[in-house]
Scaffold this active site. Structure first.
Site, PDB file in Angstrom:
ATOM      1  CE  LYS A  76      44.793  46.917  33.829  1.00 42.17           C
ATOM      2  NZ  LYS A  76      44.391  45.481  33.780  1.00 42.17           N
ATOM      3  CB  SER A 154      47.720  43.774  34.994  1.00 43.66           C
ATOM      4  OG  SER A 154      46.423  43.774  34.405  1.00 43.66           O
ATOM      5  CB  SER A 178      44.169  41.718  35.542  1.00 45.03           C
ATOM      6  OG  SER A 178      45.370  41.067  35.215  1.00 45.03           O
TER       7      SER A 178
END
Length: 259
Positions: A76, A154, A178
């Site tokens: 990420k 996210s 997330s």
């Protein structure tokens, strides 16, 4: 899921059915063929090939670093990855200097032999559970590309990269869902460990008191192996949980209003 799971890739490497260099080339080819706006923000092909060569050499010499040696992983875009810019999904940080060092979790995974294939997109500063990003693009989930269904967020790019076979696993963060939301929307498993169990050094925070770093992968067993390395522990076999007598609560009111 289009690609190999963590345990499938590890099993192929350990059995000699494949090797880290072949697997990383297949993974990079999948990225090149299927990358879309908002998915991979940086592809670290040179680093991946170097790490795969080192992994293959260790394995040929009979000195693997463990079960995960040679398995590809994506990050990420809020984890520091040496030599690349940590944008956290925002244009505000696009001109920031490249990270000098890897985040602690990146270093731990590299010490276990995992191969870094690149950074994946996310919602800006991790502030959404939908997966939308107006700056870099929103990757559509595999199950409905035609209508561009949201992947959840996210850690949106993390889930899509694993579903599409562009990494065996990806590392995300979870403050209010997330890792779990996009895993659920994309047919994967996302795990949020207890806060502070995994060190947050080198990760752009959303909430310093609530953030957790966790894996997104194909199965509970895959996530358990990854989590142990992240927490600095030895992987332990999972015990089967008996389902006899298990009761599930199904909300009928507030949770499903408007769906």
């Amino acid at each position: 899921m289009n690609g190999r799971s963590v345990l499938q890739a590890a099993g192929m490497i350990q059995s000699g059915a494949s090797d880290p260099e072949k697997i990383v080339e297949e993974t990079l080819a999948a990225i090149a063929a299927g990358n879309e706006p908002g998915l991979f923000t940086v592809i670290t092909a040179d680093r991946a090939r170097q790490e795969a060569r080192q992994s293959a050499a260790r394995i040929r010499a009979g000195r693997p670093r463990g079960l995960l040696d040679g398995v590809p992983i994506a990050w990420k875009d809020l984890f520091d990855l040496a030599g690349t810019v940590t944008t956290a999904g925002s244009k505000v940080l696009a001109s920031a200097p490249p990270a000098r060092l890897d985040a602690t979790v990146v270093s731990r995974m590299q010490a276990a032999g995992m191969v870094s294939v690149g950074r994946v997109g996310m919602t800006e500063f991790a502030f959404s559970g939908l997966g939308l990003n107006p700056h870099y693009g929103t990757p559509a989930k595999l199950y409905d590309r035609k209508t561009a269904r949201i992947p959840g967020g996210s850690s949106s790019g993390a889930a899509v990269s694993v579903t599409d076979g562009m990494a065996a696993a990806a590392l995300g963060t979870d403050t209010g869902g997330s890792c779990r939301i996009q895993a659920a929307l994309c047919g994967l498993v996302g795990f949020k460990p207890t806060a502070k169990r995994v060190p947050l050094d080198g990760a752009v925070p959303l909430s310093t008191s609530l953030d957790s770093i966790g894996p997104i992968a194909a199965s509970v067993a895959c996530c358990a192996v990854l989590d142990a390395v992240l927490a600095g522990e030895e992987p332990r076999p999972l015990r089967e949980f008996p389902l006899t007598g298990l009761r599930l609560a199904v909300p009928q009111t507030l949770v499903f209003d408007g769906i």
